[in-house]
Design a protein around this motif. Structure first.
Motif, PDB file in Angstrom:
ATOM      1  N   ALA A 171      28.680  32.213  22.778  1.00 51.54           N
ATOM      2  CA  ALA A 171      29.936  31.878  22.101  1.00 51.54           C
ATOM      3  C   ALA A 171      29.670  31.686  20.615  1.00 51.54           C
ATOM      4  O   ALA A 171      28.606  31.194  20.214  1.00 51.54           O
ATOM      5  CB  ALA A 171      30.537  30.606  22.697  1.00 51.54           C
ATOM      6  N   HIS A 172      30.635  32.059  19.777  1.00 51.36           N
ATOM      7  CA  HIS A 172      30.463  32.020  18.328  1.00 51.36           C
ATOM      8  C   HIS A 172      31.640  31.290  17.682  1.00 51.36           C
ATOM      9  O   HIS A 172      32.765  31.331  18.188  1.00 51.36           O
ATOM     10  CB  HIS A 172      30.368  33.437  17.762  1.00 51.36           C
ATOM     11  CG  HIS A 172      29.326  34.269  18.433  1.00 51.36           C
ATOM     12  ND1 HIS A 172      28.001  34.274  18.041  1.00 51.36           N
ATOM     13  CD2 HIS A 172      29.395  35.108  19.499  1.00 51.36           C
ATOM     14  CE1 HIS A 172      27.317  35.077  18.827  1.00 51.36           C
ATOM     15  NE2 HIS A 172      28.142  35.598  19.723  1.00 51.36           N
ATOM     16  N   VAL A 232      36.358  29.738  30.903  1.00 47.48           N
ATOM     17  CA  VAL A 232      36.597  31.173  30.742  1.00 47.48           C
ATOM     18  C   VAL A 232      37.053  31.786  32.067  1.00 47.48           C
ATOM     19  O   VAL A 232      37.996  32.596  32.102  1.00 47.48           O
ATOM     20  CB  VAL A 232      35.323  31.874  30.236  1.00 47.48           C
ATOM     21  CG1 VAL A 232      35.454  33.392  30.333  1.00 47.48           C
ATOM     22  CG2 VAL A 232      35.035  31.465  28.789  1.00 47.48           C
ATOM     23  N   LEU A 233      36.424  31.395  33.158  1.00 48.82           N
ATOM     24  CA  LEU A 233      36.797  31.927  34.470  1.00 48.82           C
ATOM     25  C   LEU A 233      38.190  31.452  34.882  1.00 48.82           C
ATOM     26  O   LEU A 233      38.938  32.190  35.532  1.00 48.82           O
ATOM     27  CB  LEU A 233      35.758  31.531  35.522  1.00 48.82           C
ATOM     28  CG  LEU A 233      34.365  32.138  35.326  1.00 48.82           C
ATOM     29  CD1 LEU A 233      33.392  31.610  36.371  1.00 48.82           C
ATOM     30  CD2 LEU A 233      34.419  33.663  35.368  1.00 48.82           C
ATOM     31  N   SER A 286      40.770  40.255  25.961  1.00 51.18           N
ATOM     32  CA  SER A 286      41.324  40.062  24.625  1.00 51.18           C
ATOM     33  C   SER A 286      42.175  38.791  24.562  1.00 51.18           C
ATOM     34  O   SER A 286      42.091  38.005  23.602  1.00 51.18           O
ATOM     35  CB  SER A 286      42.168  41.274  24.223  1.00 51.18           C
ATOM     36  OG  SER A 286      42.772  41.079  22.966  1.00 51.18           O
ATOM     37  N   GLU A 287      42.970  38.558  25.595  1.00 50.04           N
ATOM     38  CA  GLU A 287      43.810  37.359  25.639  1.00 50.04           C
ATOM     39  C   GLU A 287      42.971  36.094  25.837  1.00 50.04           C
ATOM     40  O   GLU A 287      43.306  35.022  25.311  1.00 50.04           O
ATOM     41  CB  GLU A 287      44.841  37.499  26.763  1.00 50.04           C
ATOM     42  CG  GLU A 287      45.879  38.578  26.497  1.00 50.04           C
ATOM     43  CD  GLU A 287      46.724  38.898  27.724  1.00 50.04           C
ATOM     44  OE1 GLU A 287      47.876  39.329  27.550  1.00 50.04           O
ATOM     45  OE2 GLU A 287      46.227  38.706  28.860  1.00 50.04           O
ATOM     46  N   ILE A 288      41.870  36.222  26.578  1.00 48.60           N
ATOM     47  CA  ILE A 288      40.962  35.083  26.735  1.00 48.60           C
ATOM     48  C   ILE A 288      40.411  34.667  25.377  1.00 48.60           C
ATOM     49  O   ILE A 288      40.376  33.487  25.026  1.00 48.60           O
ATOM     50  CB  ILE A 288      39.812  35.427  27.708  1.00 48.60           C
ATOM     51  CG1 ILE A 288      40.349  35.554  29.139  1.00 48.60           C
ATOM     52  CG2 ILE A 288      38.717  34.360  27.652  1.00 48.60           C
ATOM     53  CD1 ILE A 288      39.317  36.034  30.133  1.00 48.60           C
ATOM     54  N   ASN A 289      39.997  35.653  24.587  1.00 47.99           N
ATOM     55  CA  ASN A 289      39.467  35.348  23.256  1.00 47.99           C
ATOM     56  C   ASN A 289      40.528  34.740  22.350  1.00 47.99           C
ATOM     57  O   ASN A 289      40.241  33.835  21.565  1.00 47.99           O
ATOM     58  CB  ASN A 289      38.893  36.617  22.616  1.00 47.99           C
ATOM     59  CG  ASN A 289      37.380  36.672  22.734  1.00 47.99           C
ATOM     60  OD1 ASN A 289      36.710  35.643  22.683  1.00 47.99           O
ATOM     61  ND2 ASN A 289      36.849  37.862  22.884  1.00 47.99           N
ATOM     62  N   ASP A 290      41.756  35.227  22.441  1.00 47.99           N
ATOM     63  CA  ASP A 290      42.847  34.640  21.641  1.00 47.99           C
ATOM     64  C   ASP A 290      43.020  33.163  21.983  1.00 47.99           C
ATOM     65  O   ASP A 290      43.206  32.320  21.093  1.00 47.99           O
ATOM     66  CB  ASP A 290      44.160  35.392  21.892  1.00 47.99           C
ATOM     67  CG  ASP A 290      44.160  36.790  21.293  1.00 47.99           C
ATOM     68  OD1 ASP A 290      43.317  37.054  20.407  1.00 47.99           O
ATOM     69  OD2 ASP A 290      44.988  37.618  21.719  1.00 47.99           O
ATOM     70  N   TYR A 308      32.072  37.859  22.072  1.00 48.33           N
ATOM     71  CA  TYR A 308      32.145  39.306  21.891  1.00 48.33           C
ATOM     72  C   TYR A 308      32.653  39.971  23.172  1.00 48.33           C
ATOM     73  O   TYR A 308      32.263  39.585  24.276  1.00 48.33           O
ATOM     74  CB  TYR A 308      30.785  39.890  21.517  1.00 48.33           C
ATOM     75  CG  TYR A 308      30.354  39.566  20.105  1.00 48.33           C
ATOM     76  CD1 TYR A 308      31.145  39.926  19.012  1.00 48.33           C
ATOM     77  CD2 TYR A 308      29.161  38.901  19.858  1.00 48.33           C
ATOM     78  CE1 TYR A 308      30.754  39.631  17.717  1.00 48.33           C
ATOM     79  CE2 TYR A 308      28.758  38.593  18.572  1.00 48.33           C
ATOM     80  CZ  TYR A 308      29.567  38.954  17.505  1.00 48.33           C
ATOM     81  OH  TYR A 308      29.183  38.652  16.225  1.00 48.33           O
ATOM     82  N   GLY A 309      33.517  40.963  23.000  1.00 45.43           N
ATOM     83  CA  GLY A 309      34.125  41.621  24.150  1.00 45.43           C
ATOM     84  C   GLY A 309      33.104  42.138  25.144  1.00 45.43           C
ATOM     85  O   GLY A 309      33.268  41.986  26.360  1.00 45.43           O
TER      86      GLY A 309
END
Length: 451
Positions: free
Chosen positions: A309-310, A374-375, A385-389, A400-401
């Protein structure tokens, strides 16, 4: 002085008591170059010594920010040495320094606020800090096994030399090897060995299995043959040939295969392991979780975690969240500079970094809690993409995807193994629970496979 491997001249620096002073004088006064210099030595004491010598002879002005950060370093032990050097524009970076000191030096050097950095291998292995000039204080290291002096490998030399003149940082780079032509190592003089390093290519790649990888390979091969001779024939064509006899005996003791004379048979447990491509130790650990009726998701995050994670927030904090754990970095000053981003980062710390384990936050809980979150988001139907948002909006972090897709794929595979193990041990309700969780992660009906 050598150019393209040929001696073109010699330089003498009268009155200089240390070779690093001589090469620094050459770079600064003859080459008229003021770009940063990285000094690599192979002991912490020598790295400290170089830093002290350079700071005394080549002290340079540092700006207010660097001076302010240097003044807060405790004036005792290595802290006193580092503080004195930093106030002269010289950094020290090696494993003998506390993490916060190494981080401080790295950040100052990254902002081009230090003219000189004296280091060991910490800046050669994984830390991305390019410089215009790289100086090898020595080309010898002490062999860990024999205790004898040996020449550094071509791989290590190229790795360190690659710090000089990185693209997008400098137009070119220079690498200096400080050797004494009068000294010999075996049959060769130091300058001959240095030229060999400069002209040498990449070392041959030597492959070898570790025990766990060997067991995994041999077990998978057992699914393709039913005899020992057939297994040996398959393994002989591998890039590295594992110890077949040892692997077979070990797999038999673990209950993954059965031996009947020349014939090999996978046990039901071994068939699960062979089809899941999980290392035997990981599969057996999962089996213990199933027997103790640990829920599927809890079992998965205890076996594999998403730790890449970043930080997405602005500021001067390190990029990798779990590599630093933000320990001691969320000071009032930093939070003030972060402004509105501070709330998200504090929410991340509260939810994932606040367990009460003795070794917190280095106990593994932060990564497990983050992975579960995340799960959960994936089970709610969000795509990567929506998880990252959501992660950005709630916590100021992102993944990162490619790392996210890889982790979700791995989770699906592990849930399949959990399901099979649950059925194997007669725990059919747990198998159904694992099947349901897996389908929510895949995002498709249970009998279909998207990932």
């Amino acid at each position: 002085v050598f150019e393209n491997g040929s001696l073109i001249g010699k330089l003498t620096f009268k009155g200089e008591t240390d070779r690093c002073l001589a090469i620094t004088k050459y770079i600064r006064h003859i080459e008229k170059d003021n770009h940063p210099i990285l000094y690599f030595s192979f002991s912490r004491s020598r790295a400290n010594e170089i830093a002290k010598i350079i700071s005394y002879k080549f002290a340079s002005q540092i700006d207010n920010e660097a001076q302010e950060k240097a003044t807060i370093i405790p004036e005792k032990g290595i802290g006193q040495i580092l503080k004195d050097c930093l106030l002269s524009g010289v950094g020290i970076h090696h494993g003998g320094l506390p993490t916060e000191f190494r981080r401080l030096v790295f950040e100052l050097a990254k902002k081009n606020k230090l003219r000189y950095i004296s280091t060991c291998l910490t800046l050669a292995q994984g830390v991305n800090l390019p410089a215009r000039h790289v100086v090898f204080d020595d080309i010898h290291v002490i062999d860990d096994k024999t205790g004898e002096k040996k020449v550094i490998s071509a791989t290590l030399f190229n790795q360190i030399a690659g710090r000089a003149g990185r693209p997008d940082y400098h137009d070119e780079g220079s690498v200096y090897l400080l050797v004494d032509p009068a000294r010999r190592l075996g049959e060769h003089t130091e300058d001959e060995l240095a030229i060999h390093l400069l002209e040498g290519g990449i070392e041959p790649l030597e492959m070898e299995h570790n025990d766990e990888a060997a067991l995994e390979e041999v077990l998978a091969s057992c699914a393709c043959t039913s005899t020992l001779s057939g297994l040996e024939r398959i393994c002989s064509h591998m890039l590295t040939s594992p110890r077949v006899g040892w692997c077979v005996r070990t797999l038999s003791k673990l209950g993954l295969i059965q031996l009947r004379g020349e014939h090999i048979h996978l046990t039901p447990l071994g068939r699960v392991a062979a089809t899941s491509f999980l290392p035997p130790s990981q599969l057996l650990a999962m089996l213990e979780h199933v027997r103790s009726e640990t829920p599927p998701i809890e079992t998965v995050v205890r076996t594999t975690v998403l730790d890449e994670a970043h930080l997405a927030v602005r500021g001067e904090l390190p990029d990798g969240v779990f590599s630093h754990m933000l320990d001691g970095m969320l000071t009032n000053e930093v939070l003030t500079r972060l402004g509105s981003d501070a709330d998200r980062l504090m929410r991340f710390a509260r939810e994932f970094l606040s367990c009460r384990c003795k070794n917190s936050p280095f106990c593994g809980c932060p990564q497990r809690l983050f992975s579960k979150r995340v799960l959960e988001l994936r089970a709610e139907g969000l795509d990567p993409s929506e998880i990252n948002d959501t992660l950005r909006e709630e916590y100021g972090v992102y993944v990162y995807g490619g790392d996210l897709y890889t982790y979700l794929t791995q989770v699906v595979r592990m849930l399949e193994s959990y399901e099979q193990l649950a059925e194997l041990t007669g725990r059919y309700e747990m198998a159904e629970e694992a099947r349901s969780v897996r389908s929510s992660i895949e995002g498709v009906p249970p009998r279909s496979k998207l990932l």
